[in-house]
Structure formats: structure tokens, C-alpha cells
Design a protein around this motif. Sequence first.
Motif, PDB file in Angstrom:
ATOM      1  N   GLN A 159      68.160 -17.436  30.191  1.00  9.52           N
ATOM      2  CA  GLN A 159      68.511 -16.963  28.938  1.00  9.52           C
ATOM      3  C   GLN A 159      70.217 -16.663  29.301  1.00  9.52           C
ATOM      4  OE1 GLN A 159      65.903 -14.320  27.193  1.00  9.52           O
ATOM      5  NE2 GLN A 159      65.661 -15.351  25.647  1.00  9.52           N
ATOM      6  N   GLY A 162      73.198 -18.752  28.917  1.00 11.46           N
ATOM      7  CA  GLY A 162      73.373 -19.898  26.951  1.00 11.46           C
ATOM      8  C   GLY A 162      72.245 -20.952  28.060  1.00 11.46           C
ATOM      9  N   ASP A 164      68.982 -23.507  26.813  1.00 13.46           N
ATOM     10  CA  ASP A 164      67.931 -23.165  26.065  1.00 13.46           C
ATOM     11  C   ASP A 164      66.873 -24.034  26.624  1.00 13.46           C
ATOM     12  OD1 ASP A 164      67.647 -22.837  23.712  1.00 13.46           O
ATOM     13  OD2 ASP A 164      67.489 -24.945  23.201  1.00 13.46           O
ATOM     14  N   THR A 165      65.897 -22.999  26.921  1.00 16.10           N
ATOM     15  CA  THR A 165      64.255 -23.444  26.817  1.00 16.10           C
ATOM     16  C   THR A 165      63.524 -21.895  26.310  1.00 16.10           C
ATOM     17  OG1 THR A 165      64.277 -21.824  29.174  1.00 16.10           O
ATOM     18  CG2 THR A 165      64.540 -24.905  29.108  1.00 16.10           C
ATOM     19  N   THR A 166      62.416 -22.620  26.297  1.00 12.88           N
ATOM     20  CA  THR A 166      61.253 -21.294  25.837  1.00 12.88           C
ATOM     21  C   THR A 166      60.252 -20.919  27.097  1.00 12.88           C
ATOM     22  OG1 THR A 166      59.403 -22.986  26.000  1.00 12.88           O
ATOM     23  CG2 THR A 166      61.072 -22.620  23.262  1.00 12.88           C
TER      24      THR A 166
END
Length: 227
Positions: A159, A162, A164-166
Motif C-alpha cells: 500500500q 502504491g 494495488d493488491t488485497t
Amino acid sequence: MKKCVAIAIDGPAAAGKSTVAKLVAKALNMTYIDTGAMYRAVTWATINAGLDPKKEEDAKTLLPGLKIDLMEDGRVFCNGNDVTKIIREPIVSGNVSYIAAMKSVRLALIDMQRELAKSKSVVMDGRDIGSYVLPDAEVKIFQIASVETRAQRRFIENQSKGIDTTYEEVEEEVRKRDYIDSHRDFDPLVAAEDSIEIDTSFMTIQEVVDAILKVIKEKTGLEPQCH
Ligand code: DC
């Protein structure tokens, strides 16, 4: 000539090795070497060349002339390209274990790693540094943490960069990489017999750094100038 000292910091994916290894290297004025970044760079080069990162006959065509530069400021260059950011992206993270399981790739990178440790004192982080790359390292640390702790740390790190992953994706990737890294035929992830295990699940970064510096002082007499 002053004797070069080698500190090996191994352990599974996202156990916080690189953060800690960088701080230990800085405290002792040694060079930090991120060997995971080298496997990631080969993975990027393979994909970038339109080759299949699951096929050794594809990846190994890139080995002759392969040039990886690990800069003092943390940037990573592969054949002259700045790959610092892209090697942390899911496309590389999701394929790097296949590349790292290839014997031809490992032997080429291990040669480079041994060469780097010849002329300077290093803190090298990876999976096989104490067990295979530098078996004579003065200090060998095996850093572990629970899967959940490691996934949480990697998620936060992504995060902040930057990426973008869950959380679920990160946890699944950590589990998958643990399995592949420790089950490959050649040079798997394994703690060296003479390594010291540190479980960092409930430790702060500074506590881990201090614990490692203490071991280094006991084993080598080296200590930070102003710590
Ligand atoms: O530490 P990392 O997540 O950046 O490592 C990326 C991959 O490279 C990981 O799947 C394990 C592999 N690796 C390895 O097999 N041997 C090393 N010395 C360093 C990394």
C-alpha cells in the motif's frame, strides 16, 4: 587487507528480512545485498522479453551477459533498465518462485552473490545464504514470522508503495511462495544448521535489529559506532 565479514539473513517471504538487513548494514557500515531482488530482476527480464517464466529453457537464454546492479541507494538495474518498482509488482511477485526454482538461474546468481561478498563486508538477505551461498558466513540468522503477520506486513508495504493488491491476495501469494521455495529440488529454503532462529511475529523492527546486532557483537566483536 581488512578481513571481510559476512552476515546472512535468511527466512521465508515477507519475514521482514530486507528492512532489518538494511538497518543492520547501515549500523555496521556494511553493504546490504538483496538477493531476492536479483531473482525478481531475472523474472522481469524473462517476462519483458516475451518469454515464459515457468520454462527454464526460456529463462536461461537470458543468463549469458545478464547484468544486475544493486545500487547503494536501493535502486535495482537489470541490463541497464531501472526495475526498482516493477520488480515488486504482482506480475513479478507471482512468477518469481518459478524462476528461483531453476538450477541454471540459481547457479548464475549465486556466482554473482559470492563475487559481491569477496571484496567487502556484506549483510546479505535471501533464502539460502547461510545454507548454500556463504556457508562460512560469520553470523547466520534465520528470521521467521507467522503467515498472517508476514502477509499483513507485505500488504501494508505494498500500500505504501502504491501497489494495488488485497490482503487476501497477498496472503495467498505468501503461502504459495513458502510452498514453492521450500519444496524446490535444488537449494530449497532451509535453515542452516548453525543459524540462529528469530521469530519476529511479536517484535518491533528495532527489537529485531538489536537482537541481531547483539549476536553479531558476540560472534565477531563488531558493534555499531553510534547506536
Ligand atoms: O525476498 P523476496 O521476496 O524478494 O524473494 C523473491 C523470490 O526469490 C522468493 O520467491 C524466493 C526467491 N529467493 C531465493 O530463492 N533465494 C534467495 N537467496 C533469495 C530469494
